[in-house]
Design a protein around this motif. Structure first.
Motif, PDB file in Angstrom:
ATOM      1  N   ASP A   2     -28.784  33.834  10.641  1.00 30.07           N
ATOM      2  CA  ASP A   2     -28.472  35.004   9.838  1.00 30.07           C
ATOM      3  C   ASP A   2     -29.131  36.265  10.397  1.00 30.07           C
ATOM      4  O   ASP A   2     -28.893  37.358   9.911  1.00 30.07           O
ATOM      5  CB  ASP A   2     -28.972  34.817   8.399  1.00 30.07           C
ATOM      6  CG  ASP A   2     -28.213  33.707   7.706  1.00 30.07           C
ATOM      7  OD1 ASP A   2     -27.040  33.520   8.062  1.00 30.07           O
ATOM      8  OD2 ASP A   2     -28.802  33.037   6.851  1.00 30.07           O
ATOM      9  N   ILE A  32     -22.985  27.935   1.419  1.00 31.40           N
ATOM     10  CA  ILE A  32     -23.768  28.951   2.125  1.00 31.40           C
ATOM     11  C   ILE A  32     -25.060  29.191   1.340  1.00 31.40           C
ATOM     12  O   ILE A  32     -25.024  29.298   0.107  1.00 31.40           O
ATOM     13  CB  ILE A  32     -22.962  30.263   2.245  1.00 31.40           C
ATOM     14  CG1 ILE A  32     -21.679  30.023   3.051  1.00 31.40           C
ATOM     15  CG2 ILE A  32     -23.794  31.364   2.900  1.00 31.40           C
ATOM     16  CD1 ILE A  32     -20.744  31.215   3.069  1.00 31.40           C
ATOM     17  N   ARG A  85     -17.989  32.907   7.719  1.00 33.18           N
ATOM     18  CA  ARG A  85     -18.754  32.730   6.492  1.00 33.18           C
ATOM     19  C   ARG A  85     -18.186  33.588   5.366  1.00 33.18           C
ATOM     20  O   ARG A  85     -18.144  33.173   4.207  1.00 33.18           O
ATOM     21  CB  ARG A  85     -20.234  33.068   6.733  1.00 33.18           C
ATOM     22  CG  ARG A  85     -21.025  31.913   7.331  1.00 33.18           C
ATOM     23  CD  ARG A  85     -22.442  32.313   7.611  1.00 33.18           C
ATOM     24  NE  ARG A  85     -22.516  33.217   8.756  1.00 33.18           N
ATOM     25  CZ  ARG A  85     -23.605  33.863   9.131  1.00 33.18           C
ATOM     26  NH1 ARG A  85     -24.719  33.741   8.421  1.00 33.18           N
ATOM     27  NH2 ARG A  85     -23.610  34.630  10.194  1.00 33.18           N
ATOM     28  N   ARG A  98     -26.174  38.543   0.486  1.00 34.97           N
ATOM     29  CA  ARG A  98     -25.900  39.607   1.464  1.00 34.97           C
ATOM     30  C   ARG A  98     -24.399  39.750   1.734  1.00 34.97           C
ATOM     31  O   ARG A  98     -23.868  40.866   1.785  1.00 34.97           O
ATOM     32  CB  ARG A  98     -26.646  39.323   2.776  1.00 34.97           C
ATOM     33  CG  ARG A  98     -28.151  39.475   2.662  1.00 34.97           C
ATOM     34  CD  ARG A  98     -28.797  39.595   4.042  1.00 34.97           C
ATOM     35  NE  ARG A  98     -28.590  38.393   4.844  1.00 34.97           N
ATOM     36  CZ  ARG A  98     -29.376  37.330   4.808  1.00 34.97           C
ATOM     37  NH1 ARG A  98     -30.407  37.297   3.965  1.00 34.97           N
ATOM     38  NH2 ARG A  98     -29.154  36.298   5.592  1.00 34.97           N
ATOM     39  N   LEU A 134     -20.023  35.371  11.433  1.00 36.41           N
ATOM     40  CA  LEU A 134     -20.127  36.063  10.154  1.00 36.41           C
ATOM     41  C   LEU A 134     -18.783  36.121   9.445  1.00 36.41           C
ATOM     42  O   LEU A 134     -18.693  35.931   8.226  1.00 36.41           O
ATOM     43  CB  LEU A 134     -20.674  37.475  10.379  1.00 36.41           C
ATOM     44  CG  LEU A 134     -20.838  38.355   9.133  1.00 36.41           C
ATOM     45  CD1 LEU A 134     -21.853  37.733   8.185  1.00 36.41           C
ATOM     46  CD2 LEU A 134     -21.269  39.761   9.532  1.00 36.41           C
ATOM     47  N   SER A 186     -22.607  30.202  -3.982  1.00 41.75           N
ATOM     48  CA  SER A 186     -23.379  29.517  -2.949  1.00 41.75           C
ATOM     49  C   SER A 186     -23.040  28.031  -2.916  1.00 41.75           C
ATOM     50  O   SER A 186     -22.818  27.453  -1.846  1.00 41.75           O
ATOM     51  CB  SER A 186     -24.873  29.723  -3.212  1.00 41.75           C
ATOM     52  OG  SER A 186     -25.657  28.986  -2.292  1.00 41.75           O
ATOM     53  N   SER A 217     -29.432  33.211  -0.262  1.00 43.67           N
ATOM     54  CA  SER A 217     -29.814  34.512   0.295  1.00 43.67           C
ATOM     55  C   SER A 217     -28.691  35.094   1.143  1.00 43.67           C
ATOM     56  O   SER A 217     -28.397  36.293   1.074  1.00 43.67           O
ATOM     57  CB  SER A 217     -31.096  34.379   1.127  1.00 43.67           C
ATOM     58  OG  SER A 217     -30.908  33.455   2.187  1.00 43.67           O
ATOM     59  N   THR A 218     -28.039  34.239   1.929  1.00 44.53           N
ATOM     60  CA  THR A 218     -26.916  34.692   2.753  1.00 44.53           C
ATOM     61  C   THR A 218     -25.722  35.043   1.888  1.00 44.53           C
ATOM     62  O   THR A 218     -25.011  36.026   2.137  1.00 44.53           O
ATOM     63  CB  THR A 218     -26.525  33.605   3.761  1.00 44.53           C
ATOM     64  OG1 THR A 218     -27.664  33.222   4.514  1.00 44.53           O
ATOM     65  CG2 THR A 218     -25.450  34.109   4.717  1.00 44.53           C
ATOM     66  N   THR A 219     -25.486  34.239   0.839  1.00 43.68           N
ATOM     67  CA  THR A 219     -24.392  34.520  -0.091  1.00 43.68           C
ATOM     68  C   THR A 219     -24.571  35.897  -0.720  1.00 43.68           C
ATOM     69  O   THR A 219     -23.602  36.658  -0.848  1.00 43.68           O
ATOM     70  CB  THR A 219     -24.343  33.445  -1.191  1.00 43.68           C
ATOM     71  OG1 THR A 219     -24.059  32.182  -0.598  1.00 43.68           O
ATOM     72  CG2 THR A 219     -23.273  33.763  -2.226  1.00 43.68           C
TER      73      THR A 219
END
Length: 262
Positions: A4, A47, A21, A54, A18, A42, A50-52
């Motif tokens: 990430d 995913i 995702r 963003r 990216l 998520s 934290s990535t979800t």
């Protein structure tokens, strides 16, 4: 997660791109149209949270997602705007709609239009009467080719390598949990090619029977399927089947005319 963190010089990180995702996140929504919490997004996408977060924030900024007052997320209107530009959806729908409306007026049942996308039929339009039978799939929903008369038509005219590979797999009708034999699918395919239409009955959510016919933009190229879905398990009358076939032929004629004029 390490993948990430952007690399120096703006190069993509190792691992899943990216964009992949982002589409996986959008794919977490289903055709029920409900809102999802960050946690459910998520979980459904697989995913990390934290990535979800963003990705969701960026997709909200791009109007691909909308964040409601309660903090949940829904698909944004920008996705509808982009989907309307798809020629296999919007252009075909515009040509077919007058014939769908007439078929709906005559029958009083659900009238549906679908195209094939991989191993599913995507419903791009439905006209529904107030007291018509309940349905499992909504507009924009993906329907397994084995599950409806629309799917059987589109499978019948799919490329032979795809069709043979599809028939070689086991298919289960959901939510009924019924295994669909390859022989039944082959029978549906033969029916379409012989009579120009096929019928299919499902017990859920209530017993209903549909009849579908192919739409062509060239004599040997099927681009969509048109169906009428009515209540009950009984066989649809020959007269109604012929009405559906005639409507599909009319859409095919106007579609070819629109392509020639373009």
């Amino acid at each position: 997660m390490a993948d990430d963190v952007p690399r120096r010089g703006g190069r993509p990180t190792a691992g899943e791109p990216l964009l992949d995702r982002a589409f996986r996140l959008l794919g977490a929504f289903d055709d029920a149209g409900g809102a999802l919490t960050l946690r459910r997004l998520s979980e459904r996408s697989g995913i990390p949270t934290s990535t979800t977060l963003r990705l969701a924030q960026r997709l909200v900024a791009l109007r691909a997602l909308e964040r409601r007052h309660d903090g949940t997320y829904t698909i944004g209107l920008r996705m509808l705007e982009l989907a309307a530009l798809a020629p296999r959806g919007h252009g075909l729908r515009a040509v077919a709609l007058p014939h769908l409306e007439e078929l709906h007026r005559v029958t009083g049942h659900h009238v549906q239009l679908a195209v094939r996308d991989g191993d599913a039929a995507v419903i791009i339009e439905r006209l529904t009467a107030r007291d018509a039978a309940p349905v499992l799939y909504s507009v924009g929903g993906r329907v397994p080719l084995c599950a409806t008369s629309l799917g059987h038509v589109l499978l019948a005219y799919a490329p032979a390598p795809f069709r043979n590979a599809y028939l070689a797999r086991e298919h289960v009708l959901e939510p009924e949990g019924e295994v669909i034999a390859a022989a039944a699918l082959r029978s549906g395919i033969a029916c379409v090619r012989l009579r120009g239409a096929v019928q299919f009955t499902r017990p859920l959510p209530t017993p209903a029977t549909s009849v579908a016919a192919p739409i062509r933009d060239a004599p040997d190229e099927v681009v969509a399927a048109l169906s009428v879905l009515g209540p009950g398990r009984g066989r649809i009358s020959a007269a109604l089947e012929e009405t559906v076939i005639a409507a599909a032929h009319a859409v095919s004629r106007d579609l070819r005319a629109s392509r020639s004029a373009a």
